[in-house]
Every structure is written in C-alpha cells, then in structure tokens.
Motif scaffolding. Structure first.
Motif, PDB file in Angstrom:
ATOM      1  N   ASP A 291     -10.509 -12.645 -37.834  1.00 47.47           N
ATOM      2  CA  ASP A 291     -11.436 -12.850 -38.949  1.00 47.47           C
ATOM      3  C   ASP A 291     -10.750 -13.868 -39.869  1.00 47.47           C
ATOM      4  N   SER A 292     -10.935 -15.163 -39.564  1.00 54.58           N
ATOM      5  CA  SER A 292     -10.152 -16.176 -40.295  1.00 54.58           C
ATOM      6  C   SER A 292     -10.533 -16.246 -41.765  1.00 54.58           C
ATOM      7  N   GLY A 293     -11.806 -15.934 -42.085  1.00 55.23           N
ATOM      8  CA  GLY A 293     -12.225 -15.941 -43.485  1.00 55.23           C
ATOM      9  C   GLY A 293     -11.398 -14.962 -44.308  1.00 55.23           C
TER      10      GLY A 293
ATOM     11  N   ILE B 245      -9.861 -22.957 -52.262  1.00 54.99           N
ATOM     12  CA  ILE B 245      -8.541 -23.318 -51.734  1.00 54.99           C
ATOM     13  C   ILE B 245      -8.619 -23.815 -50.293  1.00 54.99           C
ATOM     14  N   ALA B 246      -9.795 -23.559 -49.654  1.00 51.57           N
ATOM     15  CA  ALA B 246      -9.957 -23.951 -48.250  1.00 51.57           C
ATOM     16  C   ALA B 246     -10.051 -25.463 -48.088  1.00 51.57           C
ATOM     17  N   LYS B 247     -10.204 -26.165 -49.206  1.00 53.31           N
ATOM     18  CA  LYS B 247     -10.322 -27.631 -49.079  1.00 53.31           C
ATOM     19  C   LYS B 247      -8.951 -28.305 -49.012  1.00 53.31           C
TER      20      LYS B 247
ATOM     21  N   VAL C 109      -2.871 -26.142 -47.030  1.00 49.59           N
ATOM     22  CA  VAL C 109      -3.250 -24.739 -46.818  1.00 49.59           C
ATOM     23  C   VAL C 109      -3.822 -24.565 -45.405  1.00 49.59           C
ATOM     24  N   ARG C 110      -4.711 -25.457 -45.002  1.00 51.77           N
ATOM     25  CA  ARG C 110      -5.339 -25.338 -43.688  1.00 51.77           C
ATOM     26  C   ARG C 110      -4.311 -25.477 -42.572  1.00 51.77           C
ATOM     27  N   ASP C 111      -3.359 -26.425 -42.746  1.00 53.25           N
ATOM     28  CA  ASP C 111      -2.337 -26.618 -41.711  1.00 53.25           C
ATOM     29  C   ASP C 111      -1.477 -25.365 -41.553  1.00 53.25           C
TER      30      ASP C 111
ATOM     31  N   ASP D 271     -13.687 -15.798 -35.554  1.00 52.48           N
ATOM     32  CA  ASP D 271     -14.817 -16.224 -36.377  1.00 52.48           C
ATOM     33  C   ASP D 271     -14.364 -16.958 -37.623  1.00 52.48           C
ATOM     34  N   GLY D 272     -15.136 -17.989 -37.995  1.00 55.94           N
ATOM     35  CA  GLY D 272     -14.780 -18.781 -39.182  1.00 55.94           C
ATOM     36  C   GLY D 272     -15.678 -19.982 -39.365  1.00 55.94           C
ATOM     37  N   ARG D 273     -15.071 -21.076 -39.808  1.00 51.88           N
ATOM     38  CA  ARG D 273     -15.815 -22.312 -40.051  1.00 51.88           C
ATOM     39  C   ARG D 273     -15.352 -23.432 -39.112  1.00 51.88           C
ATOM     40  N   ASP D 274     -14.068 -23.392 -38.714  1.00 51.45           N
ATOM     41  CA  ASP D 274     -13.487 -24.493 -37.932  1.00 51.45           C
ATOM     42  C   ASP D 274     -12.754 -23.970 -36.707  1.00 51.45           C
ATOM     43  N   MET D 275     -13.167 -22.805 -36.221  1.00 49.77           N
ATOM     44  CA  MET D 275     -12.472 -22.216 -35.064  1.00 49.77           C
ATOM     45  C   MET D 275     -12.640 -23.099 -33.827  1.00 49.77           C
TER      46      MET D 275
ATOM     47  N   ARG E 289     -29.085 -10.361 -45.936  1.00 51.34           N
ATOM     48  CA  ARG E 289     -28.106  -9.590 -45.155  1.00 51.34           C
ATOM     49  C   ARG E 289     -26.855  -9.317 -45.982  1.00 51.34           C
ATOM     50  N   ARG E 290     -26.380 -10.362 -46.666  1.00 45.22           N
ATOM     51  CA  ARG E 290     -25.163 -10.224 -47.474  1.00 45.22           C
ATOM     52  C   ARG E 290     -25.376  -9.206 -48.597  1.00 45.22           C
ATOM     53  N   TYR E 291     -26.560  -9.263 -49.215  1.00 48.66           N
ATOM     54  CA  TYR E 291     -26.900  -8.353 -50.301  1.00 48.66           C
ATOM     55  C   TYR E 291     -26.841  -6.904 -49.808  1.00 48.66           C
TER      56      TYR E 291
ATOM     57  N   ASN F 267     -24.131 -22.351 -52.888  1.00 47.39           N
ATOM     58  CA  ASN F 267     -22.975 -23.016 -53.475  1.00 47.39           C
ATOM     59  C   ASN F 267     -21.833 -23.136 -52.464  1.00 47.39           C
ATOM     60  N   ARG F 268     -21.612 -22.049 -51.717  1.00 50.56           N
ATOM     61  CA  ARG F 268     -20.530 -22.017 -50.735  1.00 50.56           C
ATOM     62  C   ARG F 268     -20.852 -22.936 -49.538  1.00 50.56           C
ATOM     63  N   ASP F 269     -22.131 -22.959 -49.121  1.00 50.23           N
ATOM     64  CA  ASP F 269     -22.546 -23.869 -48.033  1.00 50.23           C
ATOM     65  C   ASP F 269     -22.176 -25.296 -48.418  1.00 50.23           C
TER      66      ASP F 269
ATOM     67  N   SER G 266     -19.232 -29.988 -47.389  1.00 50.65           N
ATOM     68  CA  SER G 266     -18.950 -31.321 -47.935  1.00 50.65           C
ATOM     69  C   SER G 266     -17.464 -31.628 -48.045  1.00 50.65           C
ATOM     70  N   ARG G 267     -16.584 -30.640 -47.738  1.00 50.40           N
ATOM     71  CA  ARG G 267     -15.162 -30.958 -47.897  1.00 50.40           C
ATOM     72  C   ARG G 267     -14.723 -31.969 -46.832  1.00 50.40           C
ATOM     73  N   ASP G 268     -13.653 -32.727 -47.179  1.00 46.86           N
ATOM     74  CA  ASP G 268     -13.205 -33.806 -46.288  1.00 46.86           C
ATOM     75  C   ASP G 268     -12.542 -33.255 -45.035  1.00 46.86           C
TER      76      ASP G 268
HETATM   77  O1   DC Z   1     -16.201 -16.254 -43.634  1.00 49.86           O
HETATM   78  P1   DC Z   1     -15.880 -15.903 -45.064  1.00 49.86           P
HETATM   79  O2   DC Z   1     -17.106 -15.863 -45.931  1.00 49.86           O
HETATM   80  O3   DC Z   1     -15.088 -14.647 -45.175  1.00 49.86           O
HETATM   81  O4   DC Z   1     -14.949 -17.114 -45.595  1.00 49.86           O
HETATM   82  C1   DC Z   1     -14.603 -17.263 -46.954  1.00 49.86           C
HETATM   83  C2   DC Z   1     -14.306 -18.738 -47.264  1.00 49.86           C
HETATM   84  O5   DC Z   1     -13.104 -19.122 -46.588  1.00 49.86           O
HETATM   85  C3   DC Z   1     -15.366 -19.724 -46.797  1.00 49.86           C
HETATM   86  O6   DC Z   1     -16.346 -19.975 -47.782  1.00 49.86           O
HETATM   87  C4   DC Z   1     -14.583 -20.971 -46.495  1.00 49.86           C
HETATM   88  C5   DC Z   1     -13.214 -20.465 -46.106  1.00 49.86           C
HETATM   89  N1   DC Z   1     -12.991 -20.500 -44.663  1.00 49.86           N
HETATM   90  C6   DC Z   1     -12.650 -21.714 -44.096  1.00 49.86           C
HETATM   91  O7   DC Z   1     -12.615 -22.726 -44.789  1.00 49.86           O
HETATM   92  N2   DC Z   1     -12.334 -21.774 -42.770  1.00 49.86           N
HETATM   93  C7   DC Z   1     -12.399 -20.679 -42.004  1.00 49.86           C
HETATM   94  N3   DC Z   1     -12.077 -20.775 -40.719  1.00 49.86           N
HETATM   95  C8   DC Z   1     -12.781 -19.436 -42.551  1.00 49.86           C
HETATM   96  C9   DC Z   1     -13.088 -19.375 -43.884  1.00 49.86           C
END
Ligand code: DC
Length: 225
Positions: free
Chosen positions: A33-35, A102-104, A108-110, A128-132, A156-158, A179-181, A186-188
């Motif tokens: 659960d990378s998030g 902080i994910a931008k 941190v990502r490295d 699961d995540g955004r960049d798996m 669903r989140r609610y 906002n989170r989308d 849009s991050r680089d």
């Molecule tokens: O999946 P989540 O809602 O728990 O993730 C929280 C935030 O963490 C999400 O808005 C962006 C960041 N994130 C990311 O940049 N890359 C990932 N692989 C997982 C999460």
C-alpha cells in the motif's frame, strides 16, 4: 524465476486498496500500500514540524522512520509508526492532502522507491499507488489503471470514512478528491498517468468482485500466453 508483480494505479478513491486486497487474497500474494508510506511520512513531517516546502529535511526523515505493517486477528492491516498505531490517523483527509504535498519531491520519491522495492516477496506482490506501473515496478507482469468518476469516488470515500468513525461532509470529500487529482496529475515527477502498457478499468458501475475477477482473468491469460 523472478517474483511476479501486479500493479494497480489510479486516482484517489478509485477502490485501489479494496481491489488490491481482494486480488492479493485470491492469489495468496503480498500487498504494498504505497500511499500509506507517503501518508506515514506526512504524519512524521507534521509531528517534527518540518516546513512543507523543505525537501531535504523531509527526505532525511525517511531513514528515521520506524514503520511496522501488521495484521490483526481478522486480517485487517494495522500500521505502526514508532510503535504507535496510526492506522486511523493516516486515513484522515488532511493526511492524504499532506501526503500529496510531499509526494512531489524527487528526493522523497527516490528514497521511498527503495523502500517499496523491498516489498517484493515470493510468491507475488500486488502493489497499489500512483506510479507503481510507470516508475517503481516497470517490469510488472500486469499493470492496471483503475478509475471511476469523481462523484462515485467521493461517495465511496465518504462511506469508508464514516465506517471508520471519521466525521466529514460529502462535499468536503469531493473537494478534496478533485484537489488531490489535480496535485497528483500535474506534478513534474511521476505524475498520475496510466503506464503505456496498462489496462484501464473504469469501476464506476462495477462491483468489487467484478473488478477483481477481471484482474485475475487478465493475469491468468498473461501467464498462459
Ligand atoms: O493512495 P493514497 O490516497 O493513500 O495516497 C496518498 C497520497 O500519496 C496521494 O495523493 C499521492 C501520494 N502517492 C504518490 O504520490 N505515489 C504513490 N505511489 C502513492 C501515493
């Protein structure tokens, strides 16, 4: 033979967590659960009162993190930071928004990438995540991009937050999701985009069972190809 990985990426509230658990449980595989890692780091950054714009100090905190992922008697994930149960706290919307802030940071990502790669364990991993699929596990045997409409995701989140006893309004959840989308797309570095070889599944009108069975079907088809 290398350990197989299935990646499930997608926007906030698309059901990645639930689907990941279902698929992993069917295959008897491990979960990443990378998030949660980004959320835990955000919690530590807040606790140590590091400025949200301070990339170097935020990165430094990662090596000091004492994280433990456990399962309770009913199989639910329990997450400890410095031996304190933070499972509920990291699910707060505020923590998700801070995680996205902080994910931008590339430092941190490295650094988190190394931590994430350590989750690969036999017989397999569902991540699961955004960049798996795009960055962390480009070699994954199957890459899924899971989407759903913003209205459906916020509903669903609610529901999820209510079930966890967290008090929020539906309109606040929708605002947070949009906002989170925008921040994640849009991050680089490692923005939220489907991998070129990902299969996109829109789960707006599908049940959890439908989606996880489709993923298992796709995986089996790849194995037999
Ligand atoms: O999946 P989540 O809602 O728990 O993730 C929280 C935030 O963490 C999400 O808005 C962006 C960041 N994130 C990311 O940049 N890359 C990932 N692989 C997982 C999460």
């Amino acid at each position: 033979m290398s350990v197989p990985v299935i990646t499930i990426d997608g926007p906030s509230g698309s059901g990645k967590g639930t689907i990941t658990r279902e698929v992993a449980s069917t295959l008897n595989w491990h979960i990443l659960d990378s998030g949660a890692l980004y959320r835990i780091l955000a919690l530590a950054v807040e606790g140590q009162q590091v400025d949200w714009g301070n990339e170097v100090d935020t990165r430094k905190i990662i090596s000091e993190l004492n994280i433990d992922f456990q399962r309770d008697a009913s199989g639910c994930q329990v997450i400890y930071l410095d031996e304190i149960d933070v499972t509920k706290e990291i699910r707060q919307e505020k923590c998700g928004t801070n995680a996205s802030r902080i994910a931008k940071f590339s430092l941190v990502r490295d650094e988190l990438m190394l931590l994430q790669k350590n989750f690969i364990k036999s017989p397999g991993l569902v991540a699961d995540g955004r960049d798996m699929g795009t960055v962390v596990f480009p070699e994954a045997v199957l890459k899924i991009f899971l989407t759903a409409s913003a209205a459906e995701r916020s509903k669903r989140r609610y529901k999820q937050l209510k079930e966890q006893g967290i008090n929020v309004s539906l309109s606040a959840v929708l605002k947070d999701i949009l906002n989170r989308d925008e921040q994640d797309e849009s991050r680089d570095i490692a923005p939220l985009v489907p991998a070129l070889d990902a299969v996109t599944i829109d789960s707006s009108d599908l049940s959890i069972d439908n989606v996880s069975q489709e993923i298992i079907r796709l995986y089996k088809a790849r194995m037999n190809a």
